[in-house]
Design an enzyme around this catalytic site. Structure first.
Site, PDB file in Angstrom:
ATOM      1  N   TYR A  19     -21.256  36.398  -2.529  1.00 41.86           N
ATOM      2  CA  TYR A  19     -20.737  37.173  -1.564  1.00 41.86           C
ATOM      3  C   TYR A  19     -19.257  36.600  -1.373  1.00 41.86           C
ATOM      4  O   TYR A  19     -18.367  37.157  -0.878  1.00 41.86           O
ATOM      5  CB  TYR A  19     -21.378  37.144  -0.497  1.00 41.86           C
ATOM      6  CG  TYR A  19     -22.425  38.088  -0.267  1.00 41.86           C
ATOM      7  CD1 TYR A  19     -22.084  39.708   0.141  1.00 41.86           C
ATOM      8  CD2 TYR A  19     -23.651  38.201  -0.657  1.00 41.86           C
ATOM      9  CE1 TYR A  19     -23.055  40.543   0.095  1.00 41.86           C
ATOM     10  CE2 TYR A  19     -24.756  39.126  -0.417  1.00 41.86           C
ATOM     11  CZ  TYR A  19     -24.234  40.277  -0.290  1.00 41.86           C
ATOM     12  OH  TYR A  19     -25.314  41.258  -0.158  1.00 41.86           O
ATOM     13  N   GLY A  37     -30.220  28.051   8.245  1.00 42.57           N
ATOM     14  CA  GLY A  37     -31.476  28.955   8.549  1.00 42.57           C
ATOM     15  C   GLY A  37     -32.238  29.185   7.517  1.00 42.57           C
ATOM     16  O   GLY A  37     -33.445  28.750   7.474  1.00 42.57           O
ATOM     17  N   ARG A  85     -32.037  18.769  -5.755  1.00 42.35           N
ATOM     18  CA  ARG A  85     -32.530  18.623  -7.294  1.00 42.35           C
ATOM     19  C   ARG A  85     -33.074  17.458  -7.452  1.00 42.35           C
ATOM     20  O   ARG A  85     -33.976  16.872  -8.082  1.00 42.35           O
ATOM     21  CB  ARG A  85     -31.438  19.121  -8.364  1.00 42.35           C
ATOM     22  CG  ARG A  85     -31.143  20.495  -8.584  1.00 42.35           C
ATOM     23  CD  ARG A  85     -30.386  20.732  -9.639  1.00 42.35           C
ATOM     24  NE  ARG A  85     -30.019  21.997  -9.858  1.00 42.35           N
ATOM     25  CZ  ARG A  85     -30.940  22.829 -10.447  1.00 42.35           C
ATOM     26  NH1 ARG A  85     -31.940  22.474 -10.930  1.00 42.35           N
ATOM     27  NH2 ARG A  85     -30.635  24.102 -10.618  1.00 42.35           N
ATOM     28  N   ARG A  86     -32.176  16.297  -6.895  1.00 41.56           N
ATOM     29  CA  ARG A  86     -32.706  14.791  -7.097  1.00 41.56           C
ATOM     30  C   ARG A  86     -33.884  14.358  -6.199  1.00 41.56           C
ATOM     31  O   ARG A  86     -34.664  13.873  -6.570  1.00 41.56           O
ATOM     32  CB  ARG A  86     -31.656  14.117  -6.463  1.00 41.56           C
ATOM     33  CG  ARG A  86     -30.490  14.053  -7.512  1.00 41.56           C
ATOM     34  CD  ARG A  86     -29.226  12.909  -7.095  1.00 41.56           C
ATOM     35  NE  ARG A  86     -28.065  13.196  -8.117  1.00 41.56           N
ATOM     36  CZ  ARG A  86     -26.856  13.266  -7.783  1.00 41.56           C
ATOM     37  NH1 ARG A  86     -26.437  12.857  -6.459  1.00 41.56           N
ATOM     38  NH2 ARG A  86     -25.776  13.193  -8.615  1.00 41.56           N
ATOM     39  N   ALA A 130     -30.257  30.142  -1.215  1.00 43.59           N
ATOM     40  CA  ALA A 130     -29.036  29.994   0.005  1.00 43.59           C
ATOM     41  C   ALA A 130     -27.665  29.776  -0.710  1.00 43.59           C
ATOM     42  O   ALA A 130     -26.567  30.614  -0.358  1.00 43.59           O
ATOM     43  CB  ALA A 130     -29.435  29.158   1.115  1.00 43.59           C
ATOM     44  N   TYR A 148     -26.216  30.619   8.205  1.00 43.63           N
ATOM     45  CA  TYR A 148     -27.073  31.542   7.325  1.00 43.63           C
ATOM     46  C   TYR A 148     -27.890  30.355   6.256  1.00 43.63           C
ATOM     47  O   TYR A 148     -29.021  30.205   6.027  1.00 43.63           O
ATOM     48  CB  TYR A 148     -26.340  32.556   6.456  1.00 43.63           C
ATOM     49  CG  TYR A 148     -27.214  32.909   5.054  1.00 43.63           C
ATOM     50  CD1 TYR A 148     -27.776  33.990   5.536  1.00 43.63           C
ATOM     51  CD2 TYR A 148     -27.088  32.561   3.975  1.00 43.63           C
ATOM     52  CE1 TYR A 148     -28.643  34.657   4.089  1.00 43.63           C
ATOM     53  CE2 TYR A 148     -27.532  32.868   2.978  1.00 43.63           C
ATOM     54  CZ  TYR A 148     -28.530  33.873   2.994  1.00 43.63           C
ATOM     55  OH  TYR A 148     -29.439  34.393   1.967  1.00 43.63           O
ATOM     56  N   PHE A 149     -27.028  29.433   5.806  1.00 42.13           N
ATOM     57  CA  PHE A 149     -27.140  28.493   4.701  1.00 42.13           C
ATOM     58  C   PHE A 149     -28.369  27.477   5.574  1.00 42.13           C
ATOM     59  O   PHE A 149     -29.474  27.212   5.066  1.00 42.13           O
ATOM     60  CB  PHE A 149     -26.031  27.716   4.298  1.00 42.13           C
ATOM     61  CG  PHE A 149     -26.576  26.725   3.086  1.00 42.13           C
ATOM     62  CD1 PHE A 149     -26.842  26.838   1.869  1.00 42.13           C
ATOM     63  CD2 PHE A 149     -26.822  25.197   3.464  1.00 42.13           C
ATOM     64  CE1 PHE A 149     -27.078  25.989   1.055  1.00 42.13           C
ATOM     65  CE2 PHE A 149     -27.122  24.415   2.707  1.00 42.13           C
ATOM     66  CZ  PHE A 149     -27.202  24.820   1.308  1.00 42.13           C
ATOM     67  N   ASN A 193     -26.820  32.888  -3.025  1.00 36.35           N
ATOM     68  CA  ASN A 193     -26.326  34.110  -2.243  1.00 36.35           C
ATOM     69  C   ASN A 193     -24.900  34.124  -1.289  1.00 36.35           C
ATOM     70  O   ASN A 193     -24.280  34.894  -1.596  1.00 36.35           O
ATOM     71  CB  ASN A 193     -27.415  34.164  -0.794  1.00 36.35           C
ATOM     72  CG  ASN A 193     -28.710  34.660  -1.562  1.00 36.35           C
ATOM     73  OD1 ASN A 193     -29.009  35.083  -2.569  1.00 36.35           O
ATOM     74  ND2 ASN A 193     -29.820  34.744  -0.676  1.00 36.35           N
ATOM     75  N   ARG A 218     -32.651  32.880   8.146  1.00 36.80           N
ATOM     76  CA  ARG A 218     -31.389  33.313   7.563  1.00 36.80           C
ATOM     77  C   ARG A 218     -30.994  34.821   8.126  1.00 36.80           C
ATOM     78  O   ARG A 218     -29.818  35.129   8.027  1.00 36.80           O
ATOM     79  CB  ARG A 218     -31.556  33.457   6.088  1.00 36.80           C
ATOM     80  CG  ARG A 218     -32.208  34.670   5.664  1.00 36.80           C
ATOM     81  CD  ARG A 218     -32.515  34.667   4.185  1.00 36.80           C
ATOM     82  NE  ARG A 218     -32.874  36.045   3.482  1.00 36.80           N
ATOM     83  CZ  ARG A 218     -33.877  36.430   3.659  1.00 36.80           C
ATOM     84  NH1 ARG A 218     -34.969  35.763   4.419  1.00 36.80           N
ATOM     85  NH2 ARG A 218     -34.383  37.561   3.030  1.00 36.80           N
TER      86      ARG A 218
END
Length: 114
Positions: free
Chosen positions: A40, A77, A11-12, A33, A74-75, A36, A85
């Site tokens: 889960y 990727g 964000r920054r 990411a 996953y994050f 998601n 991912r």
């Protein structure tokens, strides 16, 4: 927490103030990411808890560590490319199904076979 901090950093970096979720494609991938993984996490914790109590703590712990590692991959990727991912996504889904199987087996053994 690590994933949430990455969203704050993005964000920054890309100057996207809350509550906005659209902007630079790199920010959107990082944000998605993190979202998601957060979606889960309650499912994972519930299955981990039930499998650990009713099946076997060691087996549940091994699945839990592997799941967390797959979600970290996953994050990583997903932040690079959307296709990055997929491999870890399939691994983490397989581990959730395995935890579900262990949980069900443990519940069946506890309540029906005891």
């Amino acid at each position: 927490a690590h994933f949430a901090l990455q969203v704050i950093h993005a964000r920054r970096k890309y100057k996207i103030s809350p509550p906005e979720t659209m902007g630079h494609p790199d920010f959107e991938r990082i944000f998605r990411a993190q979202a998601n993984c957060s979606e889960y996490f309650p499912i994972f914790l519930s299955l981990l808890w039930v499998a650990g109590i009713f099946f076997h703590q060691g087996a549940a712990a091994v699945c839990g560590v592997l799941y967390l590692h797959a979600r970290f991959r996953y994050f990583q990727g997903y932040t690079r490319t959307a296709q990055g991912r997929l491999g870890p996504l399939y691994t983490s889904a397989w581990l959730l199904w395995l935890l579900l199987g262990l949980a069900v087996a443990g519940l069946v053994a506890h309540f029906l076979l005891s």
